[in-house]
Motif scaffolding. Structure first.
Motif, PDB file in Angstrom:
ATOM      1  N   MET A 114      45.348  43.691  38.306  1.00  0.00           N
ATOM      2  CA  MET A 114      46.735  44.064  38.057  1.00  0.00           C
ATOM      3  C   MET A 114      47.411  43.111  37.074  1.00  0.00           C
ATOM      4  SD  MET A 114      47.873  46.751  40.069  1.00  0.00           S
ATOM      5  CE  MET A 114      49.509  46.432  40.664  1.00  0.00           C
ATOM      6  N   LYS A 115      47.284  41.818  37.324  1.00  0.00           N
ATOM      7  CA  LYS A 115      48.006  40.844  36.501  1.00  0.00           C
ATOM      8  C   LYS A 115      47.551  40.867  35.046  1.00  0.00           C
ATOM      9  CE  LYS A 115      45.043  36.855  37.578  1.00  0.00           C
ATOM     10  NZ  LYS A 115      45.009  35.461  38.112  1.00  0.00           N
ATOM     11  N   ASP A 116      46.276  41.151  34.821  1.00  0.00           N
ATOM     12  CA  ASP A 116      45.765  41.205  33.449  1.00  0.00           C
ATOM     13  C   ASP A 116      46.315  42.418  32.715  1.00  0.00           C
ATOM     14  OD1 ASP A 116      44.226  38.945  33.947  1.00  0.00           O
ATOM     15  OD2 ASP A 116      42.507  40.116  34.632  1.00  0.00           O
ATOM     16  N   TYR A 117      46.389  43.535  33.415  1.00  0.00           N
ATOM     17  CA  TYR A 117      46.858  44.763  32.781  1.00  0.00           C
ATOM     18  C   TYR A 117      48.338  44.678  32.459  1.00  0.00           C
ATOM     19  CZ  TYR A 117      47.900  49.653  31.931  1.00  0.00           C
ATOM     20  OH  TYR A 117      48.319  50.823  31.354  1.00  0.00           O
ATOM     21  N   ASP A 150      29.935  45.285  39.492  1.00  0.00           N
ATOM     22  CA  ASP A 150      30.619  44.453  38.505  1.00  0.00           C
ATOM     23  C   ASP A 150      31.937  45.097  38.069  1.00  0.00           C
ATOM     24  OD1 ASP A 150      31.049  42.291  36.847  1.00  0.00           O
ATOM     25  OD2 ASP A 150      29.958  43.169  35.158  1.00  0.00           O
ATOM     26  N   VAL A 151      32.769  45.433  39.060  1.00  0.00           N
ATOM     27  CA  VAL A 151      34.061  46.075  38.814  1.00  0.00           C
ATOM     28  C   VAL A 151      35.182  45.116  39.195  1.00  0.00           C
ATOM     29  CG1 VAL A 151      35.605  47.929  39.588  1.00  0.00           C
ATOM     30  CG2 VAL A 151      33.219  48.427  39.095  1.00  0.00           C
ATOM     31  N   LYS A 152      36.199  45.029  38.354  1.00  0.00           N
ATOM     32  CA  LYS A 152      37.328  44.136  38.606  1.00  0.00           C
ATOM     33  C   LYS A 152      38.301  44.771  39.597  1.00  0.00           C
ATOM     34  CE  LYS A 152      37.009  42.233  33.932  1.00  0.00           C
ATOM     35  NZ  LYS A 152      37.676  42.093  32.618  1.00  0.00           N
ATOM     36  N   ALA A 153      38.986  43.921  40.377  1.00  0.00           N
ATOM     37  CA  ALA A 153      39.916  44.445  41.380  1.00  0.00           C
ATOM     38  C   ALA A 153      40.924  43.373  41.769  1.00  0.00           C
ATOM     39  CB  ALA A 153      39.155  44.918  42.616  1.00  0.00           C
ATOM     40  N   SER A 154      41.982  43.803  42.458  1.00  0.00           N
ATOM     41  CA  SER A 154      43.004  42.896  42.985  1.00  0.00           C
ATOM     42  C   SER A 154      43.059  43.034  44.500  1.00  0.00           C
ATOM     43  CB  SER A 154      44.382  43.227  42.388  1.00  0.00           C
ATOM     44  OG  SER A 154      44.375  43.060  40.986  1.00  0.00           O
ATOM     45  N   PHE A 155      43.194  41.906  45.187  1.00  0.00           N
ATOM     46  CA  PHE A 155      43.255  41.872  46.650  1.00  0.00           C
ATOM     47  C   PHE A 155      44.643  41.426  47.093  1.00  0.00           C
ATOM     48  CE2 PHE A 155      38.823  42.006  45.877  1.00  0.00           C
ATOM     49  CZ  PHE A 155      38.194  42.427  47.039  1.00  0.00           C
ATOM     50  N   PHE A 156      45.307  42.274  47.849  1.00  0.00           N
ATOM     51  CA  PHE A 156      46.641  41.983  48.371  1.00  0.00           C
ATOM     52  C   PHE A 156      46.498  41.522  49.824  1.00  0.00           C
ATOM     53  CE2 PHE A 156      47.381  44.495  44.687  1.00  0.00           C
ATOM     54  CZ  PHE A 156      48.631  44.135  44.210  1.00  0.00           C
TER      55      PHE A 156
END
Length: 250
Positions: free
Chosen positions: A245-248, A45-51
Motif C-alpha cells: 500500500m505505502k509504495d503505491y 513472490d507477491v507483495k502485500a501489506s499486513f494490518f
C-alpha cells in the motif's frame, strides 16, 4: 495494480457451548494462520501489506519483525482502541522495526482523520462490515484515492461489472474462476484493485469449535489457502503487478 492486504486479528467469536478456548490459544491460531499466509506469499513472490490489530501488537513483536524482514508492509488495524493505545502501539512498533508505520485501517470504530494525522499516519484504509447481505447494500462508491487533511484516503474497491466489492466475504464465497475474471476485467478500467482478507478465515473450524455463522465456515481453513494459492498463481500467470500500500500511494 493489485493491492493485496491482510487483517491480522484474533477470532472474536465465542466457542461453542461446552468448549473452552483461551486467549493464548486464540493468539496461537492467529500466528499459525499468519505464517500460512507468509508461506504462500513467499512461494509466489507477491507483495502485500499486513494490518495488525492494535491489541495484539505487543504479543506479536517477533511475528511482526518476521513479516517486515520478508519485505511486507506493516500497518495497523484498529477495531476499538483509543488514540492513546494506537499511539503506544505505533511508538512500540516503530521502535523495534526501526521504520515508520504509515497506514491504519478501521471498520466499526473510526477515529477522525485529524486525530490520525496527529499520530503521523500517512494513509487511512477504512473498510465496511461484510456479511451475507453486504454485497447487495452498496452498489456505487468512489474508487479513487483522495487526500483529505493531509491523509491519503484509500477506498474499498468494487467491480464496475458485477458491482461486487473486493472484501473478505466475497473472496470466500465466489468461485475462484469468477473472482479471477472479475479482477482481470476491473484492472482494465481501474488503476488498482484493493483486496483484503482476514487471518481468521484461514482457521480450521473443524478443529477449533467456534460458534460462527454457517456461511462464514464455507470455504474457510485449508480451502481458503487453496483459493489464495489459486489467486496468486493467476496473478503471476497474467503478470499482474502487485504492490504494498505505502509504495503505491507514495
Amino acid at each position: 495494480m493489485i493491492l493485496l492486504t491482510f487483517n491480522i486479528a484474533n477470532i472474536e467469536s465465542e466457542p461453542k457451548k461446552g468448549i473452552q478456548i483461551s486467549n493464548d490459544e486464540r493468539l496461537k491460531i492467529t500466528e499459525s494462520n499468519t505464517k500460512s499466509l507468509l508461506r504462500l506469499l513467499e512461494i509466489h513472490d507477491v507483495k502485500a501489506s499486513f494490518f495488525i490489530e492494535i491489541s495484539i501488537v505487543e504479543n506479536f513483536q517477533n511475528l511482526i519483525k518476521a513479516i517486515s524482514s520478508k519485505g511486507y508492509e506493516i500497518a495497523f488495524y484498529n477495531k476499538n482502541s483509543s488514540l492513546q493505545k494506537i499511539e503506544e502501539a505505533k511508538k512500540l512498533t516503530e521502535n523495534f522495526l526501526e521504520k515508520q508505520v504509515r497506514g491504519i485501517r478501521q471498520k466499526d470504530f473510526k477515529h477522525s482523520q485529524e486525530s490520525l494525522k496527529l499520530l503521523e499516519f500517512n494513509y487511512v484504509s477504512n473498510i465496511d462490515n461484510a456479511n451475507i447481505l453486504f454485497p447487495f447494500k452498496r452498489l456505487k462508491r468512489d474508487t479513487e484515492i483522495n487526500e483529505e487533511n493531509g491523509l491519503s484516503i484509500v477506498p474499498e474497491s468494487i467491480s464496475p461489472y458485477s458491482q461486487l466489492p473486493y472484501n473478505d466475504f466475497v473472496f470466500q464465497i465466489l468461485p475462484m474462476k469468477y473472482y479471477q475474471n472479475m479482477v482481470f476485467e476491473t484492472l482494465k478500467n481501474e488503476d488498482f484493485v484493493l483486496i483484503y482478507l482476514n487471518s481468521w478465515q484461514f482457521t480450521d473450524f473443524e478443529r477449533y469449535q467456534f460458534d460462527i455463522p454457517f456461511y462464514r465456515k464455507l470455504f474457510s481453513g485449508k480451502k481458503m489457502e487453496d483459493k489464495l494459492d489459486a489467486l496468486l498463481t493467476f496473478v503471476n500467470e497474467k503478470e499482474l503487478a502487485t504492490s504494498r500500500m505505502k509504495d503505491y500511494i507514495f
